[in-house]
Design a protein around this motif. Structure first.
Motif, PDB file in Angstrom:
ATOM      1  N   GLN A  79      70.380  49.352 -18.351  1.00 22.58           N
ATOM      2  CA  GLN A  79      69.991  48.892 -17.040  1.00 22.58           C
ATOM      3  C   GLN A  79      69.977  50.042 -16.052  1.00 22.58           C
ATOM      4  OE1 GLN A  79      68.793  45.977 -15.946  1.00 22.58           O
ATOM      5  NE2 GLN A  79      68.709  45.456 -18.127  1.00 22.58           N
ATOM      6  N   VAL A  80      69.515  49.719 -14.853  1.00 24.54           N
ATOM      7  CA  VAL A  80      69.391  50.717 -13.798  1.00 24.54           C
ATOM      8  C   VAL A  80      70.186  50.258 -12.590  1.00 24.54           C
ATOM      9  CG1 VAL A  80      67.789  51.858 -12.238  1.00 24.54           C
ATOM     10  CG2 VAL A  80      67.135  51.449 -14.623  1.00 24.54           C
ATOM     11  N   GLN A  81      70.910  51.178 -11.997  1.00 23.34           N
ATOM     12  CA  GLN A  81      71.670  50.876 -10.786  1.00 23.34           C
ATOM     13  C   GLN A  81      71.153  51.741  -9.648  1.00 23.34           C
ATOM     14  OE1 GLN A  81      73.529  52.014 -13.701  1.00 23.34           O
ATOM     15  NE2 GLN A  81      73.324  49.909 -14.389  1.00 23.34           N
ATOM     16  N   LEU A  82      71.054  51.131  -8.475  1.00 23.30           N
ATOM     17  CA  LEU A  82      70.643  51.842  -7.268  1.00 23.30           C
ATOM     18  C   LEU A  82      71.815  51.839  -6.287  1.00 23.30           C
ATOM     19  CD1 LEU A  82      67.045  50.445  -6.612  1.00 23.30           C
ATOM     20  CD2 LEU A  82      67.769  52.277  -8.144  1.00 23.30           C
ATOM     21  N   VAL A  83      72.149  52.990  -5.777  1.00 24.58           N
ATOM     22  CA  VAL A  83      73.235  53.112  -4.810  1.00 24.58           C
ATOM     23  C   VAL A  83      72.686  53.720  -3.531  1.00 24.58           C
ATOM     24  CG1 VAL A  83      75.476  54.118  -4.310  1.00 24.58           C
ATOM     25  CG2 VAL A  83      74.946  53.329  -6.635  1.00 24.58           C
ATOM     26  N   GLU A  84      72.866  52.993  -2.435  1.00 24.83           N
ATOM     27  CA  GLU A  84      72.363  53.436  -1.136  1.00 24.83           C
ATOM     28  C   GLU A  84      73.492  54.012  -0.299  1.00 24.83           C
ATOM     29  OE1 GLU A  84      69.428  49.567  -1.127  1.00 24.83           O
ATOM     30  OE2 GLU A  84      71.490  49.559  -0.420  1.00 24.83           O
ATOM     31  N   SER A  85      73.117  54.858   0.631  1.00 21.70           N
ATOM     32  CA  SER A  85      74.082  55.394   1.592  1.00 21.70           C
ATOM     33  C   SER A  85      73.335  55.816   2.843  1.00 21.70           C
ATOM     34  CB  SER A  85      74.842  56.587   0.997  1.00 21.70           C
ATOM     35  OG  SER A  85      73.943  57.632   0.683  1.00 21.70           O
ATOM     36  N   GLY A  86      74.100  56.051   3.900  1.00 14.86           N
ATOM     37  CA  GLY A  86      73.509  56.594   5.107  1.00 14.86           C
ATOM     38  C   GLY A  86      73.371  55.636   6.263  1.00 14.86           C
ATOM     39  N   GLY A  87      73.661  54.367   6.054  1.00 20.07           N
ATOM     40  CA  GLY A  87      73.572  53.426   7.160  1.00 20.07           C
ATOM     41  C   GLY A  87      74.716  53.630   8.139  1.00 20.07           C
ATOM     42  N   GLY A  88      74.660  52.905   9.232  1.00 26.04           N
ATOM     43  CA  GLY A  88      75.721  53.012  10.216  1.00 26.04           C
ATOM     44  C   GLY A  88      75.286  52.522  11.571  1.00 26.04           C
TER      45      GLY A  88
ATOM     46  N   VAL B 182      69.743  44.967   7.579  1.00 23.99           N
ATOM     47  CA  VAL B 182      70.240  45.506   6.319  1.00 23.99           C
ATOM     48  C   VAL B 182      69.045  46.126   5.601  1.00 23.99           C
ATOM     49  CG1 VAL B 182      71.350  45.029   4.113  1.00 23.99           C
ATOM     50  CG2 VAL B 182      72.072  43.788   6.170  1.00 23.99           C
ATOM     51  N   TYR B 183      69.188  47.365   5.208  1.00 24.50           N
ATOM     52  CA  TYR B 183      68.107  48.102   4.559  1.00 24.50           C
ATOM     53  C   TYR B 183      68.372  48.152   3.055  1.00 24.50           C
ATOM     54  CZ  TYR B 183      66.095  49.494   8.992  1.00 24.50           C
ATOM     55  OH  TYR B 183      65.479  49.478  10.226  1.00 24.50           O
ATOM     56  N   TYR B 184      67.345  47.784   2.290  1.00 24.98           N
ATOM     57  CA  TYR B 184      67.450  47.733   0.837  1.00 24.98           C
ATOM     58  C   TYR B 184      66.481  48.732   0.207  1.00 24.98           C
ATOM     59  CZ  TYR B 184      69.777  43.236   1.608  1.00 24.98           C
ATOM     60  OH  TYR B 184      70.632  42.239   2.009  1.00 24.98           O
ATOM     61  N   CYS B 185      66.974  49.398  -0.786  1.00 25.17           N
ATOM     62  CA  CYS B 185      66.154  50.291  -1.584  1.00 25.17           C
ATOM     63  C   CYS B 185      65.585  49.508  -2.772  1.00 25.17           C
ATOM     64  CB  CYS B 185      67.033  51.443  -2.069  1.00 25.17           C
ATOM     65  SG  CYS B 185      66.324  52.480  -3.332  1.00 25.17           S
ATOM     66  N   ASN B 186      64.358  49.801  -3.117  1.00 28.16           N
ATOM     67  CA  ASN B 186      63.719  49.190  -4.284  1.00 28.16           C
ATOM     68  C   ASN B 186      63.035  50.264  -5.107  1.00 28.16           C
ATOM     69  OD1 ASN B 186      60.792  48.064  -5.285  1.00 28.16           O
ATOM     70  ND2 ASN B 186      62.449  46.647  -5.728  1.00 28.16           N
ATOM     71  N   MET B 187      63.174  50.172  -6.407  1.00 28.87           N
ATOM     72  CA  MET B 187      62.453  51.073  -7.304  1.00 28.87           C
ATOM     73  C   MET B 187      61.851  50.263  -8.443  1.00 28.87           C
ATOM     74  SD  MET B 187      64.757  54.511  -7.575  1.00 28.87           S
ATOM     75  CE  MET B 187      65.537  55.254  -6.147  1.00 28.87           C
TER      76      MET B 187
ATOM     77  N   THR C  16      57.254  47.600 -16.583  1.00 28.94           N
ATOM     78  CA  THR C  16      58.064  48.092 -15.483  1.00 28.94           C
ATOM     79  C   THR C  16      59.001  46.989 -15.002  1.00 28.94           C
ATOM     80  OG1 THR C  16      56.330  47.481 -13.926  1.00 28.94           O
ATOM     81  CG2 THR C  16      56.336  49.752 -14.731  1.00 28.94           C
ATOM     82  N   PHE C  17      60.091  47.415 -14.444  1.00 20.96           N
ATOM     83  CA  PHE C  17      61.089  46.493 -13.913  1.00 20.96           C
ATOM     84  C   PHE C  17      61.416  46.899 -12.479  1.00 20.96           C
ATOM     85  CE2 PHE C  17      61.994  44.401 -17.868  1.00 20.96           C
ATOM     86  CZ  PHE C  17      61.735  45.360 -18.828  1.00 20.96           C
ATOM     87  N   SER C  18      61.694  45.912 -11.673  1.00 19.89           N
ATOM     88  CA  SER C  18      62.028  46.144 -10.271  1.00 19.89           C
ATOM     89  C   SER C  18      63.536  46.019 -10.087  1.00 19.89           C
ATOM     90  CB  SER C  18      61.310  45.127  -9.386  1.00 19.89           C
ATOM     91  OG  SER C  18      61.646  45.312  -8.019  1.00 19.89           O
ATOM     92  N   PHE C  19      64.102  47.021  -9.445  1.00 15.51           N
ATOM     93  CA  PHE C  19      65.536  47.030  -9.183  1.00 15.51           C
ATOM     94  C   PHE C  19      65.787  47.199  -7.684  1.00 15.51           C
ATOM     95  CE2 PHE C  19      66.974  47.104 -13.508  1.00 15.51           C
ATOM     96  CZ  PHE C  19      65.954  47.732 -14.204  1.00 15.51           C
ATOM     97  N   TRP C  20      66.892  46.602  -7.252  1.00 17.27           N
ATOM     98  CA  TRP C  20      67.264  46.643  -5.832  1.00 17.27           C
ATOM     99  C   TRP C  20      68.649  47.240  -5.654  1.00 17.27           C
ATOM    100  CZ3 TRP C  20      64.026  45.159  -1.916  1.00 17.27           C
ATOM    101  CH2 TRP C  20      62.870  44.441  -2.285  1.00 17.27           C
ATOM    102  N   GLY C  21      68.826  47.922  -4.545  1.00 19.89           N
ATOM    103  CA  GLY C  21      70.142  48.368  -4.148  1.00 19.89           C
ATOM    104  C   GLY C  21      70.904  47.236  -3.487  1.00 19.89           C
ATOM    105  N   GLN C  22      72.148  47.516  -3.159  1.00 19.81           N
ATOM    106  CA  GLN C  22      73.023  46.487  -2.605  1.00 19.81           C
ATOM    107  C   GLN C  22      72.803  46.291  -1.110  1.00 19.81           C
ATOM    108  OE1 GLN C  22      73.863  49.575  -3.157  1.00 19.81           O
ATOM    109  NE2 GLN C  22      75.116  50.261  -1.419  1.00 19.81           N
ATOM    110  N   GLY C  23      72.109  47.206  -0.488  1.00 18.24           N
ATOM    111  CA  GLY C  23      71.846  47.110   0.945  1.00 18.24           C
ATOM    112  C   GLY C  23      72.817  47.950   1.757  1.00 18.24           C
ATOM    113  N   THR C  24      72.318  48.493   2.843  1.00 19.11           N
ATOM    114  CA  THR C  24      73.153  49.255   3.775  1.00 19.11           C
ATOM    115  C   THR C  24      72.805  48.826   5.195  1.00 19.11           C
ATOM    116  OG1 THR C  24      73.887  51.484   4.419  1.00 19.11           O
ATOM    117  CG2 THR C  24      71.555  51.243   3.872  1.00 19.11           C
ATOM    118  N   GLN C  25      73.828  48.587   5.980  1.00 15.40           N
ATOM    119  CA  GLN C  25      73.628  48.069   7.337  1.00 15.40           C
ATOM    120  C   GLN C  25      73.241  49.199   8.292  1.00 15.40           C
ATOM    121  OE1 GLN C  25      73.955  44.734   8.613  1.00 15.40           O
ATOM    122  NE2 GLN C  25      73.038  45.680  10.425  1.00 15.40           N
ATOM    123  N   VAL C  26      72.202  48.947   9.047  1.00 15.83           N
ATOM    124  CA  VAL C  26      71.808  49.842  10.143  1.00 15.83           C
ATOM    125  C   VAL C  26      71.880  49.030  11.428  1.00 15.83           C
ATOM    126  CG1 VAL C  26      69.933  51.144  11.190  1.00 15.83           C
ATOM    127  CG2 VAL C  26      70.346  51.317   8.731  1.00 15.83           C
TER     128      VAL C  26
END
Length: 121
Positions: free
Chosen positions: A1-10, A92-97, A107-117
């Protein structure tokens, strides 16, 4: 599987800037598209910016000219630089790949957990 990790919100004041990052790990052969979405309270999730493997970008009208999406292929990472932030950018900002896990595979679509802005006025 694929994991997405987001950062940088605030929390940032109106007019300020933030840079979001999202790194993918796991079984990745290729990443076809990368994108950032956001969801504000009571609203549907919407596309903020997208980036294809060929380098084409597209932006929501609301962020056009204020945001830049970019990628580091070696790091399987996508960035979203947001400038001149407005209170209405709060979400909440979500990354998708969209990922291909093997050379010959769907192809498969994966989502990050979200980061609050949060943008304060």
């Amino acid at each position: 599987q694929v994991q997405l990790v987001e950062s940088g919100g605030g929390l940032v004041q109106a007019g300020g800037s933030l840079r979001l990052s999202c790194t993918a790990s796991g079984s990745i052969f290729s990443i076809e598209t990368m994108g950032w979405y956001r969801q504000a309270p009571g609203k549907q999730r919407e596309l903020v910016a997208g980036l294809t493997s060929g380098g084409r970008t597209n932006y929501a009208d609301s962020v056009q000219g204020r945001s830049t999406i970019s990628r580091d292929n070696a790091k399987n990472t996508v960035y979203l630089q947001m400038n001149s932030l407005k209170p209405e950018d709060t979400a909440v900002y979500y990354c998708n790949m969209v990922v291909r896990t093997r050379a010959i595979s769907p192809t498969f679509s994966f989502w990050g957990q979200g980061t609050q802005v949060t943008v304060s006025s």
